[in-house]
Design a protein around this motif. Structure first.
Motif, mmCIF file in Angstrom:
data_model
loop_
_atom_site.group_PDB
_atom_site.id
_atom_site.type_symbol
_atom_site.label_atom_id
_atom_site.label_comp_id
_atom_site.label_asym_id
_atom_site.label_seq_id
_atom_site.Cartn_x
_atom_site.Cartn_y
_atom_site.Cartn_z
ATOM 1 N N ASP A 144 48.398 48.027 25.377
ATOM 2 C CA ASP A 144 48.642 49.319 24.838
ATOM 3 C C ASP A 144 49.412 49.870 26.210
ATOM 4 O O ASP A 144 49.039 49.896 27.273
ATOM 5 C CB ASP A 144 47.443 50.239 24.844
ATOM 6 C CG ASP A 144 47.665 51.795 24.303
ATOM 7 O OD1 ASP A 144 48.147 52.058 23.112
ATOM 8 O OD2 ASP A 144 47.649 52.474 25.313
ATOM 9 N N LEU A 145 50.651 50.531 25.741
ATOM 10 C CA LEU A 145 51.580 51.055 26.977
ATOM 11 C C LEU A 145 50.854 52.178 27.746
ATOM 12 O O LEU A 145 51.279 52.271 28.810
ATOM 13 C CB LEU A 145 52.743 51.680 25.976
ATOM 14 C CG LEU A 145 53.723 50.545 25.328
ATOM 15 C CD1 LEU A 145 54.972 51.154 24.777
ATOM 16 C CD2 LEU A 145 54.181 49.548 26.658
ATOM 17 N N LEU A 175 53.834 43.789 35.141
ATOM 18 C CA LEU A 175 55.456 43.537 34.694
ATOM 19 C C LEU A 175 55.496 42.490 33.762
ATOM 20 O O LEU A 175 56.315 42.253 32.871
ATOM 21 C CB LEU A 175 55.872 42.839 36.164
ATOM 22 C CG LEU A 175 57.411 42.358 36.006
ATOM 23 C CD1 LEU A 175 58.459 43.347 35.517
ATOM 24 C CD2 LEU A 175 57.874 41.769 37.172
ATOM 25 N N VAL A 176 54.329 41.469 33.799
ATOM 26 C CA VAL A 176 54.572 40.310 32.650
ATOM 27 C C VAL A 176 54.354 41.022 31.254
ATOM 28 O O VAL A 176 54.986 40.631 30.263
ATOM 29 C CB VAL A 176 53.327 39.545 33.141
ATOM 30 C CG1 VAL A 176 53.100 38.541 31.798
ATOM 31 C CG2 VAL A 176 53.404 38.719 34.231
ATOM 32 N N LYS A 177 53.516 42.095 31.131
ATOM 33 C CA LYS A 177 53.196 42.671 29.783
ATOM 34 C C LYS A 177 54.362 43.594 29.522
ATOM 35 O O LYS A 177 54.993 43.520 28.272
ATOM 36 C CB LYS A 177 51.914 43.705 29.911
ATOM 37 C CG LYS A 177 50.679 42.806 30.073
ATOM 38 C CD LYS A 177 49.456 43.685 29.796
ATOM 39 C CE LYS A 177 49.037 44.340 31.049
ATOM 40 N NZ LYS A 177 47.865 45.151 31.158
ATOM 41 N N GLN A 178 55.210 44.267 30.605
ATOM 42 C CA GLN A 178 56.127 44.857 30.335
ATOM 43 C C GLN A 178 57.640 44.297 29.773
ATOM 44 O O GLN A 178 58.275 44.657 28.886
ATOM 45 C CB GLN A 178 56.577 45.815 31.400
ATOM 46 C CG GLN A 178 55.734 46.962 31.528
ATOM 47 C CD GLN A 178 56.223 47.766 32.964
ATOM 48 O OE1 GLN A 178 56.386 47.272 34.070
ATOM 49 N NE2 GLN A 178 56.047 49.254 32.713
ATOM 50 N N LEU A 181 56.602 43.256 26.270
ATOM 51 C CA LEU A 181 56.436 44.106 25.136
ATOM 52 C C LEU A 181 57.723 45.054 25.228
ATOM 53 O O LEU A 181 58.377 45.483 24.055
ATOM 54 C CB LEU A 181 55.474 45.247 25.490
ATOM 55 C CG LEU A 181 53.853 44.579 25.323
ATOM 56 C CD1 LEU A 181 52.893 45.421 26.150
ATOM 57 C CD2 LEU A 181 53.596 44.258 24.190
ATOM 58 N N LEU A 182 58.546 45.489 26.445
ATOM 59 C CA LEU A 182 59.692 46.113 26.418
ATOM 60 C C LEU A 182 61.252 45.491 26.422
ATOM 61 O O LEU A 182 61.724 46.069 26.273
ATOM 62 C CB LEU A 182 59.259 47.242 27.572
ATOM 63 C CG LEU A 182 58.261 47.993 27.325
ATOM 64 C CD1 LEU A 182 57.993 48.934 28.668
ATOM 65 C CD2 LEU A 182 58.228 48.839 26.164
ATOM 66 N N HIS A 186 64.466 46.814 30.309
ATOM 67 C CA HIS A 186 64.179 48.128 30.212
ATOM 68 C C HIS A 186 63.989 48.831 31.505
ATOM 69 O O HIS A 186 63.650 48.341 32.456
ATOM 70 C CB HIS A 186 62.606 48.184 29.331
ATOM 71 C CG HIS A 186 62.497 49.201 28.900
ATOM 72 N ND1 HIS A 186 61.855 50.295 29.553
ATOM 73 C CD2 HIS A 186 62.396 50.020 27.465
ATOM 74 C CE1 HIS A 186 61.386 51.441 28.895
ATOM 75 N NE2 HIS A 186 61.793 51.092 27.498
ATOM 76 N N ALA A 187 64.248 50.235 31.385
ATOM 77 C CA ALA A 187 64.033 50.906 32.437
ATOM 78 C C ALA A 187 62.673 50.883 33.518
ATOM 79 O O ALA A 187 62.662 50.553 34.531
ATOM 80 C CB ALA A 187 64.450 52.140 32.206
ATOM 81 N N ASP A 188 61.578 50.809 32.564
ATOM 82 C CA ASP A 188 60.150 50.925 32.992
ATOM 83 C C ASP A 188 60.049 49.519 33.938
ATOM 84 O O ASP A 188 59.204 49.312 34.905
ATOM 85 C CB ASP A 188 59.308 51.105 31.883
ATOM 86 C CG ASP A 188 59.261 52.589 31.446
ATOM 87 O OD1 ASP A 188 59.973 53.196 32.169
ATOM 88 O OD2 ASP A 188 58.670 52.827 30.194
ATOM 89 N N THR A 189 60.392 48.438 33.047
ATOM 90 C CA THR A 189 60.392 47.012 33.470
ATOM 91 C C THR A 189 60.989 46.937 34.917
ATOM 92 O O THR A 189 60.475 46.442 36.055
ATOM 93 C CB THR A 189 60.862 45.956 32.542
ATOM 94 O OG1 THR A 189 60.396 46.371 31.281
ATOM 95 C CG2 THR A 189 60.369 44.594 33.103
#
Length: 231
Positions: A144-145, A175-178, A181-182, A186-189
């Motif tokens: 879940d984000l 980071l692995v999850k981002q 998922l993203l 992606h900016a968050d990654t």
């Protein structure tokens, strides 16, 4: 051409219904916060909160939302005493009305943790974030984000405490999850990837007693968060 903010202001000026007017005042506060003007947002949130508390009651969802936004604005403005009082009360109400697993409750707990971190009360911040993460993982899952957001917040606090190896481990897991998922771009990654590099550097710096010169030529004594924002 009338801007959206001016349109809301005009509606507030002519609105006669108290509940509708409070909703518009709350919206104005959000607009001003998005413009990075918390000092101007504060009176709008205060008016909306007072009206909603009086008309709708303290346990109403809209009242709790205004209380939360007002508490975060107090935090931004450095009014930590009022921010603590408001967010602690807000958390109690969310837990009582919506339950400890509700997303609104968990969001409020993250806000309280952010406040404690900003005050330098890192142990209290850690306590709330650990509780938040445990509840989120059990309720919404590890992918879940918002769970990831709480984990990143915990890593941030650990970095501020100079627990760089622990922070680096959490950042790496996130980071692995981002990336999955993203996406890698992606900016968050990207932001998490930068923070991993910062944690690695500061971990090395601490273990090897390395002083990194700042642009002025003196030793860099900035906090983990400051270095992440301006490497």
């Amino acid at each position: 051409m009338v801007s959206y903010r001016e349109s809301i202001a005009n509606k507030i000026a002519t609105c006669e219904d108290e509940v509708e007017k409070a909703a518009l005042q709350h919206k104005m506060g959000i607009i001003l916060c998005n413009m990075d003007r918390p000092q101007h947002a504060k009176p709008w949130f205060e008016e909306a909160f007072v009206t909603r508390q009086r008309v709708l009651g303290s346990a109403h969802a809209d009242t709790m939302e205004s209380m939360h936004e007002l508490g975060m604005v107090y935090n931004q403005l450095g009014d930590f005493k009022n921010a603590e009082a408001l967010l602690n009360k807000n958390l109690e109400q969310y837990e009582m009305v919506l339950g400890p697993q509700a997303r609104e409750t968990l969001q409020c707990e993250r806000s309280l943790a952010a406040l404690y971190s900003r005050e330098g009360k890192f142990q209290q911040s850690e306590k709330h974030l650990h509780h938040c993460i445990k509840t989120q993982r059990a309720t919404y899952g590890t992918d879940d984000l918002e769970t990831i957001e709480s984990e990143l917040a915990l890593a941030e606090v650990l970095g501020c405490e100079r627990k760089y190896s622990e922070a680096e481990l959490i950042y790496t897991e996130c980071l692995v999850k981002q990336e999955r998922l993203l996406g890698e771009g992606h900016a968050d990654t990207t932001r998490t990837r930068i923070k991993i590099g910062t944690a690695e550097f500061l971990h090395y710096q601490r273990d090897h007693r390395v002083e990194q010169p700042s642009s002025s030529g003196s030793a860099d004594t900035r906090s983990f968060d400051e270095i992440c924002q301006n490497p």
